[in-house]
Design a protein around this motif. Structure first.
Motif, PDB file in Angstrom:
ATOM      1  N   TRP A  28       0.828  -1.205   0.000  1.00 14.08           N
ATOM      2  CA  TRP A  28       0.000   0.000   0.000  1.00 14.08           C
ATOM      3  C   TRP A  28       0.870   1.266   0.000  1.00 14.08           C
ATOM      4  O   TRP A  28       0.564   2.237  -0.686  1.00 14.08           O
ATOM      5  CB  TRP A  28      -0.933   0.005   1.199  1.00 14.08           C
ATOM      6  CG  TRP A  28      -1.933   1.125   1.153  1.00 14.08           C
ATOM      7  CD1 TRP A  28      -1.900   2.305   1.855  1.00 14.08           C
ATOM      8  CD2 TRP A  28      -3.102   1.193   0.327  1.00 14.08           C
ATOM      9  NE1 TRP A  28      -2.970   3.088   1.531  1.00 14.08           N
ATOM     10  CE2 TRP A  28      -3.728   2.437   0.588  1.00 14.08           C
ATOM     11  CE3 TRP A  28      -3.684   0.314  -0.585  1.00 14.08           C
ATOM     12  CZ2 TRP A  28      -4.905   2.819  -0.036  1.00 14.08           C
ATOM     13  CZ3 TRP A  28      -4.855   0.704  -1.223  1.00 14.08           C
ATOM     14  CH2 TRP A  28      -5.457   1.942  -0.934  1.00 14.08           C
ATOM     15  N   THR A  81       2.040   1.858  -3.583  1.00 10.75           N
ATOM     16  CA  THR A  81       1.019   2.439  -4.462  1.00 10.75           C
ATOM     17  C   THR A  81       0.705   3.880  -4.072  1.00 10.75           C
ATOM     18  O   THR A  81       0.362   4.697  -4.937  1.00 10.75           O
ATOM     19  CB  THR A  81      -0.268   1.589  -4.451  1.00 10.75           C
ATOM     20  OG1 THR A  81      -0.812   1.544  -3.131  1.00 10.75           O
ATOM     21  CG2 THR A  81       0.023   0.173  -4.934  1.00 10.75           C
ATOM     22  N   THR A  82       0.831   4.204  -2.794  1.00 13.85           N
ATOM     23  CA  THR A  82       0.649   5.587  -2.352  1.00 13.85           C
ATOM     24  C   THR A  82       1.774   6.463  -2.897  1.00 13.85           C
ATOM     25  O   THR A  82       1.539   7.608  -3.324  1.00 13.85           O
ATOM     26  CB  THR A  82       0.622   5.661  -0.815  1.00 13.85           C
ATOM     27  OG1 THR A  82      -0.466   4.855  -0.334  1.00 13.85           O
ATOM     28  CG2 THR A  82       0.434   7.091  -0.340  1.00 13.85           C
ATOM     29  N   ARG A 108       1.242   7.447  -6.482  1.00  9.95           N
ATOM     30  CA  ARG A 108       0.195   8.456  -6.712  1.00  9.95           C
ATOM     31  C   ARG A 108       0.706   9.896  -6.584  1.00  9.95           C
ATOM     32  O   ARG A 108       0.003  10.836  -6.945  1.00  9.95           O
ATOM     33  CB  ARG A 108      -0.961   8.247  -5.736  1.00  9.95           C
ATOM     34  CG  ARG A 108      -1.764   6.990  -6.009  1.00  9.95           C
ATOM     35  CD  ARG A 108      -2.997   6.920  -5.128  1.00  9.95           C
ATOM     36  NE  ARG A 108      -3.914   8.034  -5.373  1.00  9.95           N
ATOM     37  CZ  ARG A 108      -4.763   8.104  -6.386  1.00  9.95           C
ATOM     38  NH1 ARG A 108      -4.802   7.125  -7.276  1.00  9.95           N
ATOM     39  NH2 ARG A 108      -5.562   9.134  -6.531  1.00  9.95           N
ATOM     40  N   PHE A 138      -3.259  -3.632 -10.236  1.00 15.24           N
ATOM     41  CA  PHE A 138      -3.697  -2.761  -9.154  1.00 15.24           C
ATOM     42  C   PHE A 138      -2.734  -1.588  -8.970  1.00 15.24           C
ATOM     43  O   PHE A 138      -3.164  -0.472  -8.654  1.00 15.24           O
ATOM     44  CB  PHE A 138      -3.820  -3.549  -7.848  1.00 15.24           C
ATOM     45  CG  PHE A 138      -4.454  -2.771  -6.733  1.00 15.24           C
ATOM     46  CD1 PHE A 138      -5.816  -2.529  -6.728  1.00 15.24           C
ATOM     47  CD2 PHE A 138      -3.680  -2.255  -5.702  1.00 15.24           C
ATOM     48  CE1 PHE A 138      -6.408  -1.789  -5.705  1.00 15.24           C
ATOM     49  CE2 PHE A 138      -4.258  -1.521  -4.675  1.00 15.24           C
ATOM     50  CZ  PHE A 138      -5.631  -1.289  -4.680  1.00 15.24           C
ATOM     51  N   MET A 139      -1.428  -1.830  -9.196  1.00 13.38           N
ATOM     52  CA  MET A 139      -0.470  -0.719  -9.168  1.00 13.38           C
ATOM     53  C   MET A 139      -0.838   0.318 -10.224  1.00 13.38           C
ATOM     54  O   MET A 139      -0.801   1.520  -9.968  1.00 13.38           O
ATOM     55  CB  MET A 139       0.952  -1.233  -9.433  1.00 13.38           C
ATOM     56  CG  MET A 139       1.554  -2.085  -8.353  1.00 13.38           C
ATOM     57  SD  MET A 139       3.213  -2.667  -8.869  1.00 13.38           S
ATOM     58  CE  MET A 139       3.504  -3.976  -7.670  1.00 13.38           C
ATOM     59  N   PHE A 158      -3.808   0.785 -11.493  1.00  8.59           N
ATOM     60  CA  PHE A 158      -5.067   1.395 -11.052  1.00  8.59           C
ATOM     61  C   PHE A 158      -4.823   2.505 -10.036  1.00  8.59           C
ATOM     62  O   PHE A 158      -5.432   3.582 -10.105  1.00  8.59           O
ATOM     63  CB  PHE A 158      -5.966   0.318 -10.454  1.00  8.59           C
ATOM     64  CG  PHE A 158      -7.190   0.846  -9.755  1.00  8.59           C
ATOM     65  CD1 PHE A 158      -8.256   1.361 -10.480  1.00  8.59           C
ATOM     66  CD2 PHE A 158      -7.279   0.847  -8.369  1.00  8.59           C
ATOM     67  CE1 PHE A 158      -9.383   1.859  -9.850  1.00  8.59           C
ATOM     68  CE2 PHE A 158      -8.398   1.338  -7.723  1.00  8.59           C
ATOM     69  CZ  PHE A 158      -9.452   1.849  -8.461  1.00  8.59           C
ATOM     70  N   ARG A 159      -3.923   2.267  -9.104  1.00  8.37           N
ATOM     71  CA  ARG A 159      -3.651   3.246  -8.057  1.00  8.37           C
ATOM     72  C   ARG A 159      -2.837   4.443  -8.557  1.00  8.37           C
ATOM     73  O   ARG A 159      -2.862   5.511  -7.951  1.00  8.37           O
ATOM     74  CB  ARG A 159      -2.886   2.561  -6.921  1.00  8.37           C
ATOM     75  CG  ARG A 159      -3.751   1.695  -6.043  1.00  8.37           C
ATOM     76  CD  ARG A 159      -4.442   2.537  -4.971  1.00  8.37           C
ATOM     77  NE  ARG A 159      -3.477   3.033  -3.985  1.00  8.37           N
ATOM     78  CZ  ARG A 159      -3.706   4.031  -3.134  1.00  8.37           C
ATOM     79  NH1 ARG A 159      -4.862   4.671  -3.179  1.00  8.37           N
ATOM     80  NH2 ARG A 159      -2.790   4.407  -2.263  1.00  8.37           N
ATOM     81  N   SER A 160      -2.107   4.273  -9.641  1.00  5.60           N
ATOM     82  CA  SER A 160      -1.299   5.378 -10.160  1.00  5.60           C
ATOM     83  C   SER A 160      -2.187   6.406 -10.857  1.00  5.60           C
ATOM     84  O   SER A 160      -3.329   6.119 -11.230  1.00  5.60           O
ATOM     85  CB  SER A 160      -0.247   4.850 -11.137  1.00  5.60           C
ATOM     86  OG  SER A 160      -0.874   4.259 -12.253  1.00  5.60           O
ATOM     87  N   ARG A 161      -1.653   7.596 -11.027  1.00  7.37           N
ATOM     88  CA  ARG A 161      -2.383   8.666 -11.722  1.00  7.37           C
ATOM     89  C   ARG A 161      -1.766   8.842 -13.099  1.00  7.37           C
ATOM     90  O   ARG A 161      -0.596   9.195 -13.229  1.00  7.37           O
ATOM     91  CB  ARG A 161      -2.311   9.974 -10.934  1.00  7.37           C
ATOM     92  CG  ARG A 161      -2.998   9.899  -9.566  1.00  7.37           C
ATOM     93  CD  ARG A 161      -3.122  11.271  -8.911  1.00  7.37           C
ATOM     94  NE  ARG A 161      -1.818  11.881  -8.701  1.00  7.37           N
ATOM     95  CZ  ARG A 161      -1.481  13.106  -9.090  1.00  7.37           C
ATOM     96  NH1 ARG A 161      -2.371  13.856  -9.743  1.00  7.37           N
ATOM     97  NH2 ARG A 161      -0.285  13.595  -8.845  1.00  7.37           N
TER      98      ARG A 161
END
Length: 329
Positions: free
Chosen positions: A68, A71-72, A75, A93-94, A96-99
């Protein structure tokens, strides 16, 4: 500046292919910055590649909280493109969490990861199964680049790393062997006898065994002609070691793919793996050679056959992955 995040945590051979794609992007896309997500044990290798500007560390056994935090961290920066070259659930999921303005995965994405992408890429029909590198080259297309290799794969070398002492007694560059492989069914067990044959044939030559896991040699060779670096080969020194070699002889491994990428002559020893799909790329390239075990069984591949193929390579002949007739070693 075009900001790109590549997600390709492992394995070494796959990362080598992805670094070749990153090098091609650097060559074709002006003003591009490439960040990367790599597994912790492979982070130093990725960081040493000149095509990569920043590396995020994926702690494979760090647990949920470490994942977590990663992935934070991802972002905190906005990317133009996220390229998930692994396309599994955790890497999806990585992504997905990225911008990012666009998130791209592979057409053969698994574990439901395709749900996280805006676009998926696949190689053009080839009339055969694509090589792994050919599955990754289409990631160039969404960035306006051609899906082909461009540029030269380079690694930042440690200034203190001098490998000239690894050469043979008369200065001949060594034969570097990688006798290990991640999977037992991909390990050929004839490297000791092959080493004996090479050193008996040319006493001026030196053979070096290398790799992450220790493979015993039982003190069978003279130190002036042989060096066992297995269990003591860092990923940072690997490119320099491979480039020092006159030839690399290897089981199917990341080192085999690295030698091919660096255009060092390589003789790959393969079992059931299709050389056109999992062998050194490009198959039938000028410096890429493979020998395939009869019936795909490495126990049937004799030292005599591998040594004969090595001698052809040494003479500069083109080689192909033809299964030799099985006989006793």
């Amino acid at each position: 500046m075009t900001q790109v995040l590549i997600i390709k945590p492992s394995a070494l051979g796959d990362i080598v292919h992805a670094l070749q794609v990153a090098t091609s992007l650097k060559e074709q896309v002006p003003d591009i910055e490439i960040s990367w997500v790599a597994r912790d044990i492979l982070t130093p290798f990725v960081r040493s590649c000149e095509a990569v500007d920043h590396v995020f560390v994926f702690k494979r056994h760090g647990g949920v909280f470490a994942f977590w935090r990663l992935t934070t961290e991802l972002r905190k920066k906005k990317y133009d493109y996220v390229l998930d070259m692994q396309s599994l659930l955790r890497t999806g999921f990585m992504a997905f969490r990225s911008r990012a303005a666009k998130k791209i995965g592979r057409a053969d994405a698994r574990e439901g990861s395709s749900l996280f992408y805006d676009e998926k890429v696949a190689p053009a029909p080839l009339g055969r199964r694509p090589h792994m590198l050919e599955k990754l080259l289409p990631f160039c297309v969404p960035l306006g680049a051609k899906p082909e290799l461009r540029g030269i794969l380079n690694f930042r070398e440690d200034a203190s790393l001098n490998l000239s002492h690894l050469d043979g007694p008369n200065g001949l560059r060594p034969i570097v062997m990688f006798p290990d492989s991640r999977r037992p069914d991909k390990r050929w067990h004839g490297f000791k006898q092959l080493t004996e044959a090479i050193l008996r044939d040319d006493r001026r030559r030196r053979v070096i065994w290398a790799g992450a896991n220790y493979v015993p040699d039982k003190d069978a060779f003279q130190p002036s002609q042989f060096l066992n670096l297995t269990g003591n080969t860092s990923v940072v020194s690997l490119p320099a070691l491979v480039q020092r070699a006159a030839c690399v002889i290897s089981n199917e491994s990341g080192a085999m793919h690295l030698a091919a990428a660096l255009q060092v002559p390589v003789l790959a020893i393969l079992g059931r793996s299709d050389p056109e799909v999992l062998g050194p790329y490009p198959y039938r390239g000028a410096t890429n050679h493979a020998i395939q075990a009869p019936l795909g069984d490495l126990r049937l591949l004799s030292v005599k056959d591998v040594f004969a193929r090595f001698k052809k390579l040494q003479a500069g002949s083109g080689l192909s992955a033809v299964s030799p007739t099985p006989h006793r070693q």
